[in-house]
Each structure stands twice: as C-alpha cells, then as structure tokens.
Design an enzyme around this catalytic site. Structure first.
Site, PDB file in Angstrom:
ATOM      1  N   ARG A  15     -21.450 -22.940  18.372  1.00  0.00           N
ATOM      2  CA  ARG A  15     -21.884 -21.838  17.510  1.00  0.00           C
ATOM      3  C   ARG A  15     -22.476 -20.713  18.347  1.00  0.00           C
ATOM      4  O   ARG A  15     -21.861 -19.696  18.573  1.00  0.00           O
ATOM      5  CB  ARG A  15     -22.891 -22.352  16.464  1.00  0.00           C
ATOM      6  CG  ARG A  15     -23.055 -21.421  15.251  1.00  0.00           C
ATOM      7  CD  ARG A  15     -23.892 -20.190  15.513  1.00  0.00           C
ATOM      8  NE  ARG A  15     -25.250 -20.466  15.921  1.00  0.00           N
ATOM      9  CZ  ARG A  15     -26.103 -19.538  16.325  1.00  0.00           C
ATOM     10  NH1 ARG A  15     -25.731 -18.272  16.421  1.00  0.00           N
ATOM     11  NH2 ARG A  15     -27.336 -19.864  16.710  1.00  0.00           N
ATOM     12  N   HIS A 207     -35.741 -23.233  21.272  1.00  0.00           N
ATOM     13  CA  HIS A 207     -34.417 -22.712  21.622  1.00  0.00           C
ATOM     14  C   HIS A 207     -34.620 -21.633  22.686  1.00  0.00           C
ATOM     15  O   HIS A 207     -35.018 -20.512  22.380  1.00  0.00           O
ATOM     16  CB  HIS A 207     -33.786 -22.118  20.348  1.00  0.00           C
ATOM     17  CG  HIS A 207     -32.467 -21.444  20.548  1.00  0.00           C
ATOM     18  ND1 HIS A 207     -31.315 -21.909  19.958  1.00  0.00           N
ATOM     19  CD2 HIS A 207     -32.108 -20.325  21.234  1.00  0.00           C
ATOM     20  CE1 HIS A 207     -30.304 -21.104  20.271  1.00  0.00           C
ATOM     21  NE2 HIS A 207     -30.772 -20.132  21.053  1.00  0.00           N
ATOM     22  N   CYS A 240     -26.802 -13.337  22.812  1.00  0.00           N
ATOM     23  CA  CYS A 240     -26.908 -12.730  21.491  1.00  0.00           C
ATOM     24  C   CYS A 240     -26.116 -11.425  21.462  1.00  0.00           C
ATOM     25  O   CYS A 240     -26.383 -10.522  22.254  1.00  0.00           O
ATOM     26  CB  CYS A 240     -28.381 -12.461  21.141  1.00  0.00           C
ATOM     27  SG  CYS A 240     -28.599 -11.644  19.544  1.00  0.00           S
TER      28      CYS A 240
END
Length: 312
Positions: A15, A207, A240
């Site tokens: 993911r 994370h 990101c």
C-alpha cells in the site's frame, strides 16, 4: 535496557510502498508478494487502500488483491479507507481491518484529503457509525504526527485531541505516522508517554520513514517506551506523494534484522524475507533503499580465497 519480548510488524509495502509508483504493478504480482510474505511469517498487513483510482491509480485493484490472497489463521489483511465510500468497499471486500486516517495539520490534510481537519474528524464519526456491528477491526492513523513539511512542529495538544477522538469513536488502535521523516527519539518518547497516559487501553503503532536516516533509531526509542507495533515497508519502498522530499518507509527486513539482533521476536523468517525483498526490487526495476538485502545478515561470511586483497 528493558525491551519487549515480542513485537508485531505491520507490512505496508503493497500500500504505502507502491502508491507512488507510476507504473502499475499487476494484481497477480501484488498477490504473489503478499502470499510470499505470509510464507515468511508476516501476519499483519496494510495490504491496499480504497481511495479514488484517479488520485492513486496504483490502488485501483484493491478488491481483487484482497480476494486473491491465500488467507491463513492469524493473518490480518487491512486496508486504508479515508472516507465512508472507501469503508463500504472495504466491508464488501471482507477486509479484516480498516485504517482511517487524517493529518495532524490543516495544510497536510488539505493536500492529502482535500478537506479541513474538522471535516475529517466528522468523517471519523460517520465511519464509526457505519462499521457498528461489523467484526472488522478499526485502526486510526495520524499523518505528520511528529512534524509537518508545511507547518513544522506539531503541537502535542493537537495530537492528543485527535487521538482522543479516535478513542471516543471506539477505535482499537492508532498509528502515529512520521510521514516525512521528521521524528526524533525525544519527540517519540514524549508523544508516546503523553498518549499512553491519556488512553492506556488504546494500542499505539509507530510508522517511521527514513528520510533523515534515523528511522531505526526512532524504533529503538519506541521499543524503550514499550511500543510493540511497528509499520514498515518491504525493501524500504515508499514515500508520500503529497509531501515534498518524503522518502521511503523504514525497511521491513532491516527492521527484522535489528529486532533479531536485539533478542526481540517478530515471528518472521529473515532469510525468507530478504528473498521477497530482492524479488520486489526486480519487479520495480531499480535499486531500492533496503540495506540487508544487499549485504545480508552480519554472519553471512565470505570465501577468503576468492576475496580481493591488496596488490603489491
């Protein structure tokens, strides 16, 4: 140093790792990688996300991926779902866990979700109502929890407010996301201790990204603080798409190596994991950040007779 005996690793490579890849990775390939990771002992995944295919085309096969994985007892297949529509799709796909996220700052939340934080908090309330009565696990996630690339330091009070909101809506766990690698050991310790004092019943997951080279240092501080859940990405893949300069997540096989050497059990076969990471690097078609898949464990010894020596 007192450390936990065992930790849980949540593999997010399929993911968070793949989401920024422009070339679509075939669904069957994703499923094969997930199955190989299960064979290696990984038991918890953020396997895909139910987001707009226009925004993140790599995730357009979320339902097919979840349907194709060879499930086994004890394996949790989670899916990121930013809104009610995504949660409905996750429920239809029989995901084991939904991960509902928002950012700690207005600027990053606008880039990431195209809405103010206040509306995202209301979305969480709607989602909590939607999943009421379903056996699905509920995990919250707070992006840029240790610093925002647009606003800098994030007030701890803001993190506590969002964390409290997840707790009041009945979420089982909350991930603190170091989305652009701005965490430091001191920030990790202070944040974890404050949130644990507020809500000792809520499981905290960490994370980290390795943007500034101290991802595993922050893991060590998390371990010292008693945190037993860490999210990582196979081969260090990721970043990101909505934050400038964000590099990959901490690397799963590097993390497992660290834990093994510290005597902390993850339940994962390191050598099997390295093979899957090497395969993923071949699929992506470029060098990935993971170190252990290149060097091997420290006791991988070399043949003295064929090693190069000084000349002259």
């Amino acid at each position: 140093m007192s450390l936990p005996d065992r930790v849980e690793i949540v593999e997010v490579g399929m993911r968070d790792g793949l989401q920024i890849e422009s070339e679509f990775v075939p669904t069957d390939t994703k499923i094969q990688i997930l199955n190989q990771l299960i064979d290696a002992g990984v038991r918890h995944f953020e396997a895909t996300s139910f987001v707009s295919p226009r925004a993140v085309p790599q995730m357009r096969d979320a339902q097919e991926v979840l349907a194709g994985v060879r499930k086994r007892p004890g394996v949790v297949l989670g899916a990121l779902a930013p809104n009610a529509k995504g949660v409905e799709r996750a429920l239809q796909s029989q995901a084991d866990e939904i991960v509902v996220f928002l950012s700690a700052t207005e600027s990053h939340n606008t880039k990431n979700l195209n809405r103010p934080v206040e509306l995202s908090l209301r979305d969480i309330e709607d989602i909590a109502q939607l999943v009421q009565g379903h056996p699905i696990r509920r995990k919250g996630a707070i992006a840029v929890a240790f610093g925002c690339p647009f606003e800098g330091d994030v007030d701890l009070g803001r993190i506590r407010t969002i964390f409290d909101h997840f707790a009041r809506q009945g979420f089982d766990a909350v991930t603190l996301g170091d989305t652009t690698g701005m965490a430091t050991p001191k920030l990790v310790r202070n944040t974890v201790e404050a949130l644990r004092a507020d809500h000792p019943e809520i499981k905290i997951s960490l994370h980290f990204h390795n943007t500034r080279g101290i991802g595993l240092v922050n893991v060590m501080e998390g371990l010292r603080a008693g945190v037993t859940s860490y999210e990582s990405s196979l081969a260090g893949l990721g970043g990101c798409p909505f934050a400038p300069g964000a590099t990959g997540n901490i690397c799963t096989e590097d993390l497992v190596y660290l834990l093994d050497e510290m005597g902390v059990d993850s339940g994962i076969d390191l050598r099997a994991l390295i093979k899957v990471a090497q395969r993923l690097e071949g699929i992506i078609g470029r060098g990935l950040p993971g170190q252990l898949m290149k060097a091997g464990p420290r006791l991988n010894l070399h043949n003295y007779d064929v090693a190069a020596g000084a000349v002259g």
